[in-house]
Each structure stands twice: as C-alpha cells, then as structure tokens.
Scaffold this motif. Structure first.
Motif, PDB file in Angstrom:
ATOM      1  N   PRO A  78       0.845  -1.205   0.000  1.00  0.00           N
ATOM      2  CA  PRO A  78       0.000   0.000   0.000  1.00  0.00           C
ATOM      3  C   PRO A  78       0.878   1.252   0.000  1.00  0.00           C
ATOM      4  CG  PRO A  78       0.014  -1.029   2.171  1.00  0.00           C
ATOM      5  CD  PRO A  78       0.709  -1.986   1.249  1.00  0.00           C
ATOM      6  N   ASP A  79       0.343   2.337  -0.513  1.00  0.00           N
ATOM      7  CA  ASP A  79       1.121   3.585  -0.630  1.00  0.00           C
ATOM      8  C   ASP A  79       1.148   4.304   0.720  1.00  0.00           C
ATOM      9  OD1 ASP A  79       2.559   5.691  -1.602  1.00  0.00           O
ATOM     10  OD2 ASP A  79       0.881   6.624  -2.663  1.00  0.00           O
ATOM     11  N   ILE A  80       1.950   3.780   1.627  1.00  0.00           N
ATOM     12  CA  ILE A  80       2.003   4.319   2.994  1.00  0.00           C
ATOM     13  C   ILE A  80       2.616   5.716   3.008  1.00  0.00           C
ATOM     14  CG2 ILE A  80       3.013   3.981   5.289  1.00  0.00           C
ATOM     15  CD1 ILE A  80       2.886   0.963   4.735  1.00  0.00           C
ATOM     16  N   ASN A  81       3.627   5.931   2.193  1.00  0.00           N
ATOM     17  CA  ASN A  81       4.328   7.217   2.192  1.00  0.00           C
ATOM     18  C   ASN A  81       3.603   8.298   1.402  1.00  0.00           C
ATOM     19  OD1 ASN A  81       6.470   6.125   3.680  1.00  0.00           O
ATOM     20  ND2 ASN A  81       7.410   5.287   1.828  1.00  0.00           N
ATOM     21  N   GLY A  82       2.565   7.900   0.662  1.00  0.00           N
ATOM     22  CA  GLY A  82       1.800   8.881  -0.098  1.00  0.00           C
ATOM     23  C   GLY A  82       2.565   9.512  -1.241  1.00  0.00           C
ATOM     24  N   ASN A  83       3.578   8.792  -1.780  1.00  0.00           N
ATOM     25  CA  ASN A  83       4.377   9.366  -2.866  1.00  0.00           C
ATOM     26  C   ASN A  83       3.903   8.910  -4.245  1.00  0.00           C
ATOM     27  OD1 ASN A  83       5.195   6.713  -2.866  1.00  0.00           O
ATOM     28  ND2 ASN A  83       7.303   7.117  -2.190  1.00  0.00           N
ATOM     29  N   GLY A  84       2.835   8.136  -4.286  1.00  0.00           N
ATOM     30  CA  GLY A  84       2.302   7.694  -5.572  1.00  0.00           C
ATOM     31  C   GLY A  84       2.966   6.465  -6.123  1.00  0.00           C
ATOM     32  N   MET A 166      -4.507   2.114  17.895  1.00  0.00           N
ATOM     33  CA  MET A 166      -3.710   1.708  16.732  1.00  0.00           C
ATOM     34  C   MET A 166      -4.189   2.417  15.466  1.00  0.00           C
ATOM     35  SD  MET A 166      -1.454  -0.191  18.034  1.00  0.00           S
ATOM     36  CE  MET A 166      -0.669  -0.560  16.481  1.00  0.00           C
ATOM     37  N   PHE A 167      -5.503   2.612  15.344  1.00  0.00           N
ATOM     38  CA  PHE A 167      -6.052   3.289  14.171  1.00  0.00           C
ATOM     39  C   PHE A 167      -5.489   4.704  14.054  1.00  0.00           C
ATOM     40  CE2 PHE A 167      -9.376   6.097  12.404  1.00  0.00           C
ATOM     41  CZ  PHE A 167      -9.537   5.531  11.158  1.00  0.00           C
ATOM     42  N   TYR A 168      -5.509   5.455  15.150  1.00  0.00           N
ATOM     43  CA  TYR A 168      -5.010   6.833  15.096  1.00  0.00           C
ATOM     44  C   TYR A 168      -3.482   6.887  15.088  1.00  0.00           C
ATOM     45  CZ  TYR A 168      -9.682   8.719  15.466  1.00  0.00           C
ATOM     46  OH  TYR A 168     -10.987   9.058  15.195  1.00  0.00           O
ATOM     47  N   ALA A 169      -2.828   5.926  15.723  1.00  0.00           N
ATOM     48  CA  ALA A 169      -1.359   5.900  15.703  1.00  0.00           C
ATOM     49  C   ALA A 169      -0.830   5.670  14.293  1.00  0.00           C
ATOM     50  CB  ALA A 169      -0.845   4.813  16.646  1.00  0.00           C
ATOM     51  N   PHE A 170      -1.583   4.932  13.480  1.00  0.00           N
ATOM     52  CA  PHE A 170      -1.145   4.634  12.118  1.00  0.00           C
ATOM     53  C   PHE A 170      -1.820   5.541  11.084  1.00  0.00           C
ATOM     54  CE2 PHE A 170       0.299  -0.028  12.934  1.00  0.00           C
ATOM     55  CZ  PHE A 170       1.359   0.459  13.683  1.00  0.00           C
ATOM     56  N   GLY A 171      -2.178   6.752  11.514  1.00  0.00           N
ATOM     57  CA  GLY A 171      -2.638   7.779  10.576  1.00  0.00           C
ATOM     58  C   GLY A 171      -4.103   7.780  10.283  1.00  0.00           C
ATOM     59  N   GLY A 172      -4.928   7.248  11.174  1.00  0.00           N
ATOM     60  CA  GLY A 172      -6.358   7.189  10.921  1.00  0.00           C
ATOM     61  C   GLY A 172      -7.004   8.548  10.769  1.00  0.00           C
ATOM     62  N   ASN A 173      -6.488   9.536  11.472  1.00  0.00           N
ATOM     63  CA  ASN A 173      -7.059  10.883  11.370  1.00  0.00           C
ATOM     64  C   ASN A 173      -6.768  11.504  10.013  1.00  0.00           C
ATOM     65  OD1 ASN A 173      -8.574  12.849  12.788  1.00  0.00           O
ATOM     66  ND2 ASN A 173      -6.741  14.110  12.972  1.00  0.00           N
ATOM     67  N   ARG A 174      -5.593  11.174   9.467  1.00  0.00           N
ATOM     68  CA  ARG A 174      -5.158  11.742   8.194  1.00  0.00           C
ATOM     69  C   ARG A 174      -5.609  10.889   7.000  1.00  0.00           C
ATOM     70  NH1 ARG A 174      -0.459  11.134   9.213  1.00  0.00           N
ATOM     71  NH2 ARG A 174       0.084   9.348   7.911  1.00  0.00           N
ATOM     72  N   SER A 175      -5.530   9.562   7.157  1.00  0.00           N
ATOM     73  CA  SER A 175      -5.873   8.652   6.055  1.00  0.00           C
ATOM     74  C   SER A 175      -6.785   7.532   6.555  1.00  0.00           C
ATOM     75  CB  SER A 175      -4.593   8.052   5.449  1.00  0.00           C
ATOM     76  OG  SER A 175      -3.706   9.048   5.019  1.00  0.00           O
ATOM     77  N   PRO A 176      -8.067   7.844   6.820  1.00  0.00           N
ATOM     78  CA  PRO A 176      -8.965   6.799   7.331  1.00  0.00           C
ATOM     79  C   PRO A 176      -9.207   5.669   6.346  1.00  0.00           C
ATOM     80  CG  PRO A 176     -10.184   8.806   6.817  1.00  0.00           C
ATOM     81  CD  PRO A 176      -8.734   9.146   6.708  1.00  0.00           C
ATOM     82  N   GLU A 281     -16.004   9.872   6.949  1.00  0.00           N
ATOM     83  CA  GLU A 281     -15.225   8.961   7.803  1.00  0.00           C
ATOM     84  C   GLU A 281     -16.096   8.255   8.836  1.00  0.00           C
ATOM     85  OE1 GLU A 281     -15.275  12.917   9.931  1.00  0.00           O
ATOM     86  OE2 GLU A 281     -15.062  12.215   7.855  1.00  0.00           O
ATOM     87  N   TYR A 282     -17.330   8.728   9.011  1.00  0.00           N
ATOM     88  CA  TYR A 282     -18.226   8.076   9.975  1.00  0.00           C
ATOM     89  C   TYR A 282     -18.453   6.603   9.625  1.00  0.00           C
ATOM     90  CZ  TYR A 282     -19.621  12.336  12.507  1.00  0.00           C
ATOM     91  OH  TYR A 282     -19.637  13.462  13.294  1.00  0.00           O
ATOM     92  N   PHE A 283     -18.410   6.287   8.336  1.00  0.00           N
ATOM     93  CA  PHE A 283     -18.630   4.894   7.937  1.00  0.00           C
ATOM     94  C   PHE A 283     -17.469   3.995   8.368  1.00  0.00           C
ATOM     95  CE2 PHE A 283     -21.899   6.822   5.432  1.00  0.00           C
ATOM     96  CZ  PHE A 283     -22.869   5.843   5.311  1.00  0.00           C
TER      97      PHE A 283
END
Length: 739
Positions: A78-84, A166-176, A281-283
């Motif tokens: 998966p594109d974890i770094n967001g670099n495409g 774990m969800f928020y630690a791994f970027g859930g707020n930024r990339s749900p 993101e509510y879903f």
C-alpha cells in the motif's frame, strides 16, 4: 460522535474496577475455604506464568517473521508514504512490515492481558461466591455475575481502546482509508495468543476434569470435588486457566478482528462519499462508536441484577437463569435505543436512508438473542435434548454417547438457518439505504457489518455470563471441599448447573458472531487483495462489468476450498487427542495414589494434589504447540503455493466448516454435561419410578457421556472459534505475499 469512544473505554475500565472493589470487599468465608481458594490461585498463577512465557516467545518470533516476510516478499505494498509509487517501493514495504509487526505485538499483549485478568478475578470471585451462598441464592448470583463482569468489561475496554489507539497511531485521522488495512496485525496478534491460550488452557482443564471424574466418581464412587480426589485441585485450577483465561483471550480477539473487518468495509463507502457528505469517515468509525454505546447499555444491565426492585429482585425459589436473562434483556433494549441514535447521527447524512442500517443492526442484536435461546434449548435440562440424553443413560454409556452426538448434529440446523437468515436480511436492508455512488453490493455488505456490530453491543454481558460459569463451578468445589452443610451445597449445585448453560451460551454467541463476521471478513480479504492488485480477482459479468469473484471451477481454487474444509477437522482431532493423552496420564496418577495410600479413601491422609497439577500443566504446554502450528502454517502454505484466489476459497469454506463443527462440539458437550447434572439433581427416575441416585449405573453412564463431551465443549469447540477468526486475520495480514 467519535468522542464517545474514549469516554466509553475509560468508563468500562472504571466500572470494572468498581465491580472488582465491590466483589473483593465481600465476605471471603472461613479459613478452610480460604486455604482451598489459595491453592487454586497458586496453581492457576503457576500455569499461566509458564504458558504465557511460552506464548510470548512464539509471538515475538512470529512478529519478526511477519515483518521480514512483508518487507521482503511483498510485490505491491500500500502507498504508505503517499508518494504515488506502488510496485517496487522499498520504503512502503518496510513501513508495511514494521507497522504490521508492531500491531501484531500490541494485539498479542492485549489478548494475553485480557486472559490473565479474567483468570485472576475469577479465582478471587469464586471464594466470595461460595461465602455468599451461605447467605442465600440472591447474594451468590450477584457476586458471581459481578465477578464475571469485571473481566467482561476490561476485555471489551482493551479491545475498543486498543483498536482505536492503533487506528489513530497509524494515521487514521489523516488517512482513514488506509489505516484499517495497517492495523489488521492487531487482530492477528490477538488471534495468535488466543489460539494458544485456549488450546493450552482447554487441554489442562479437560484432562484434569476427565481424570477426576472417571476415577473419583465412577471407579471410587466419591462425590464431585471431594477433597479425597488427588485431581480435584487440578480440576478447579483448570476451570480458571481454560474457561476464564482462554475464553477471555478468545472473545477479545473476536471483538477486535470483527471491529477491524467492519472498518475495512466502511473504507469503500468513505471513498465514494468523500466529496458528498460532511463526515464520510463516519462509515469507518461507526463500528467503534456503536460498540461504545453497547458498554453503557450493558453496565445498566449488570447493575440491575439483584437490584432492590421487585422485577429484578432474586428470590430463593427463583431460577437463577431467569434472573440473568432479565439483566440481559434490559441491556438488549437499551442497546437498541443507542443503535438507533448512532445510526441516525452517523449514517444519515446526504439523504442516506439510515433507518435501514438501524434495522440491519437490529437483526444482529436479535441474532444474539436467538443464539441465547438456541443454546439454552440444547443445553438446559428442562428441555427435550438434554432429557433425551439422560434417558438414554438408562441403557448404558454407549446409548448416552450416541444420543449426545445426535443432539450436536441436530443443533447445526438452527445455527445455519439463523446465521443465513441474518446475513441475507442484513445484506438486503443495507442495499435499500441508497448511498450515492456506492453499488448495492457494497451497501449490502456494510449492512452485514452493522449487524455484526449490533451483535457485539452486548458482548460484555455475554462475557460476564461466561465467567459466571467457572466462578460458580469453583464455588461449588470450595463448598464441597470445605465441608459446608448440604443446604449450601444445594445452592451452589443450582448455580453450577446454570453456569454450565451460561458457558454454553457464550460459545453459541461466539459461533453466531463468527458466522455474521465470516462474510464481512471474507470481503475484507477480497478488498485487501483488490487494493493491492486491482485486476487479480476480476471477471466480467453479463453487464460487461468487472466484479470480484472466487471461481470454484478453477482447480486450484477447488483444492484450496477442500483443504479449508479439512483444517477444522484435523485441528479438532489434534486438540482432542492431546486431551486424551493427558487425561490418561492423570487417570494413572489418581489410580496410583488411591492404590498406594489406603488412607485417602478413609480421609486420614491428604492427596498429593501438586503431582496432578504438574502433570496437567506440563502436558498442556507441550500438547498445545502442534495444533497451534498447524493452524498457522497450513493457511500460509496454501496462500503461498495456490495464491490469492485459492486462499479466498480456503478462507470461506474453512470458516463454514469450522462454524458448523464448533456447533456440534459445543452443544453436544454442553448437553452431556447437563444430562449428568440432571441425574445428579434428582430429576431422573428409573423404570420403576424411583429417583436415580448418584453412584448408580445410570449415573455412571451419564458421567461417561459428560467426560466424552469435556474435550468437545471446552477444548476443540472453543479453539475452533479462534481458528475461524485466525484464518481471517492471517489472510488479511499476509495477503500481500499471496499475490
């Protein structure tokens, strides 16, 4: 409404601490009762320490292997770094590896902690329950249920807060849309520890139980939990390390894995609604919120039990199961109200018909109620199946055994019908919601996810009823061994019989939730595969649309399905064989002590309890390894050799066979157990109309049936619950290496 999640998690911890304080401040009985409880605690702590040391080493090795495999073998991370960049991006591969390994270890730690907490509180509660039984039925029921609720609420809190953190630690707020796929390791870690914990504890408890029953009750003719029986302490210790520690870890991983699977299904809807509604993101977050509301509903249900209100007051002549059911139904009613609130607020934006998702969640809640009644019907001695087994004991152990197996097979009908109907209805309701830009299939799938979360809303109450079983079983043993009068024993006998049913209820509930979750976890796996390789499971339908399929007409896929069906049976065989071998060693030891020390039967000398405890502890640790390794290794080998589509077939067919086989093992074992209790309670009469007494040939036949059912209902059956979830989490975690 996401703010409710940390509030509910903290509330659950504080409520559990309050219940613990309330139980521990109660009367702990006389010195003889305290001495027996201390021996049980000492044996349980020694085994748990050895078991979790072994499991900890295995978990660390597994985490390292996962990190290396995902970092080295993954082709399209998966594109974890967001670099495409996708294929060949080593930074993404390494990021996927270490994140999954960390999530795995956190899940493993929380699962282990859940098991230890459940065991410790149970041992402390059984003494207070025994002392409360001297005052009457009402105080004993309330003490046992509150003791069980301590572990229930702590387990639910650990699961909820762990997944959220774990969800928020791994970027859930930024990339749900990405975070749920990165935390699947949390569910795998929980499943990994739960599998070994349930196996080791189940082997221990049932080997000790079989040894104590067959030699003590059948051969020596002494009562259950008689202090002259050398295996009695090992038996009582086993109730805690198997039924409490093992089941605590089991249900922790169930709630965690199903929560994560539901969040993954919500990702597709989030992506479709990103530019349509204010809070798409509510879903993704809905599963966390609805479970949080369930904590408050369940807490009120627990507090109602034995409350000084006419409807909830427990009378001495009352059926204890009826009192437990009243608290449960109050929790269910409140859960329905909270479900309506959360679906309206979170799933009603943008003109979406939220009420259909409310009804889907209601289907899940009603499914849990249905499984409560199905399990009660097949395992309580007031109903036909258990009475059939007891009556079959008139003609010997063989007919009793055959009738018990028949009951187990029969119970699969209602299990399959209820799960199938719930899935079908929840899927159809989800399709009616009218989510813009989302296909009917995806909307329907989310309906099944909402149904699963609805079922989990009352998980803490079900967990409390589960731990109620071993607490009352141990309390019964403490009363018997400490020489309390017969009227107190009659109270604890009634509680023990109800405890057998509540333990069976939890297994039925676990099977039902596994069945509902199986479909959503299967599609979560397909989503994981398609996210990594979009065309890997695609075929063109008649409308010239690409759809995700697992094609059984493909020979490799068919072979994967065949191996999946086989795994549940092989795993069960290894678990039951382990119990048989260990029980044989316990039986020989108990016979040796009776043979070499005539003072045991006379009550003038004390048995060597420690020897039986040591035999079961060493065997439990040794014998849990092979079935555990088989459960983890076979899916990995199938996925690597036959690839992702065959793995999908392996997952689905393995889950179906595991659910149905677990139903057979759980219900036949529970029915055999309560058929024995029915005879022992004086409810059985022979052909001449005389009450059947303990020590009779009919009673001996019922005891044999019970011992056959011991490894069914407390080792193989519960371990299959974990296996089913393990298949889902291991495929989600290792999907990148199957492609």
């Amino acid at each position: 409404m996401i703010w409710i999640v940390p509030i509910a998690g903290v509330f659950a911890v504080l409520f559990a601490l309050y219940l613990m304080w309330d139980v521990l401040r109660r009367d702990s009985g006389n010195e003889r009762m305290k001495d027996i409880a201390d021996r049980i605690l000492e044996g349980a702590k020694a085994f748990i320490a050895r078991q979790y040391r072994t499991i900890g080493i295995l978990a660390i090795l597994a985490a390292v292997a996962i990190a290396v495999l995902l970092a080295v073998v993954t082709k399209i991370p998966p594109d974890i770094n967001g670099n495409g960049l996708m294929e060949g991006d080593n930074a993404d591969k390494i990021g996927l590896g270490w994140r999954t390994a960390v999530a795995f270890l956190v899940g493993a730690f929380c699962s282990g902690l859940a098991g230890v907490v459940g065991m410790y509180v149970s041992v402390k509660s059984n003494l207070r329950t025994a002392a409360a039984a001297t005052k009457g039925l009402g105080p004993a029921v309330q003490t046992a249920m509150r003791g069980g609720a301590v572990s229930g609420f702590l387990i639910v809190a650990l699961s909820l807060l762990g997944v959220t953190a774990m969800f928020y630690a791994f970027g859930g707020n930024r990339s749900p849309d990405l975070a749920p796929f990165l935390i699947v390791g949390f569910g795998f870690g929980a499943s990994f520890v739960a599998l070994f914990s349930q196996l080791g504890g189940g082997i221990y408890t049932k080997a000790a139980d079989m040894g104590a029953d067959l030699v003590g009750k059948v051969e020596a003719g002494i009562p259950e939990d008689d202090p002259r029986n050398p295996a009695v302490i090992a038996d009582l210790v086993g109730d805690n390390v198997g039924d409490c520690a093992g089941r605590g870890a089991d249900l922790f991983e169930s709630t965690a894995a199903e929560n994560i699977g539901a969040m993954i299904l919500g990702v597709v809807i989030y992506l479709a609604l990103r530019d349509v509604v204010p809070h798409p993101e509510y879903f993704v977050l809905f599963p966390l919120v609805v479970r949080s509301f369930g904590i408050f509903a369940t807490a009120i249900g627990i507090l109602s039990l034995g409350a000084p209100i006419p409807f909830f007051r427990i009378k001495e002549s009352a059926d204890p199961m009826g009192a437990l059911n009243k608290g449960y139904f109050l929790a269910v009613v409140l859960a329905i109200a909270f479900l309506a609130l959360s679906t309206k607020v979170m799933l009603g934006e943008g003109g979406i018909q939220w009420q259909y998702y409310f009804f889907a969640g209601l289907v899940g809640i009603l499914t849990s109620v249905a499984f409560v009644f199905i399990t009660q019907y097949y395992t309580e001695f007031k109903y036909r199946p258990v009475k059939d087994i007891a009556h079959a004991a008139r003609t010997g152990p063989a007919t009793s055994a055959v009738m018990g197996i028949s009951v187990g097979f029969e119970s699969t009908f209602f299990t399959a019908v209820v799960i199938g109907a719930a899935l079908w209805l929840a899927f159809w309701l989800g399709q009616q919601a009218g989510i813009p830009g989302v296909s009917d299939v995806r909307a329907g799938l989310f309906g099944t996810a909402v149904a699963t979360m609805g079922m989990l809303m009352t998980a803490a109450y079900i967990l409390a009823m589960d731990t109620f079983g071993p607490i009352t079983d141990n309390a019964n043993g403490v009363i018997e061994m400490s020489g309390n009068p017969g009227d107190v024993r009659r109270v604890t006998d009634r509680l023990d019989a109800v405890g057998n049913t509540t333990k069976a209820l939890t297994k039925g509930y676990a099977v039902g939730s596994a069945g509902l979750a199986a479909f959503l976890l299967f599609f979560a796996y397909l989503d994981e595969v398609v996210k990594i390789a979009p065309d890997s499971l695609a075929m063109t339908n008649t409308a010239n649309q690409l759809v995700e399929v697992v094609n059984l007409a493909n020979v490799k896929v068919f072979v994967g399905a065949l191996l999946g069906a086989m795994l549940a049976f092989l795993f069960s065989a290894l678990a039951i064989r382990a119990v048989s071998k260990t029980a044989g060693a316990v039986i020989e030891e108990v016979r040796r002590q009776f043979r070499e020390d005539p003072g045991l039967m006379a009550g003038t000398t004390r048995p060597d309890y420690a020897r039986c405890v040591d035999i079961t502890a060493r065997a439990g640790l040794r014998e849990m390894v092979l079935p555990g390794i088989v459960a983890v290794a076979v899916p990995v080998i199938v996925g690597v050799v036959l690839r992702q589509e065959a793995m999908g077939a392996f997952l689905m067919v393995g889950t179906i066979s595991g659910i149905l086989l677990a139903t057979v093992l759980n219900n036949s074992g529970g029915a055999w157990d309560n058929a024995k209790k029915f005879v022992e309670s004086g409810g059985m009469k022979d052909e001449s109309g005389q009450v059947v007494l303990k020590g009779s040939t009919i009673h001996a036949a019922a005891v044999v049936g019970d011992t056959i059912g011991d490894p069914f209902k407390d080792t193989a059956g519960p371990s299959l619950h974990v296996l089913v979830k393990l298949l889902s989490t291991i495929t989600l975690v290792l999907a990148p290496i199957f492609i």
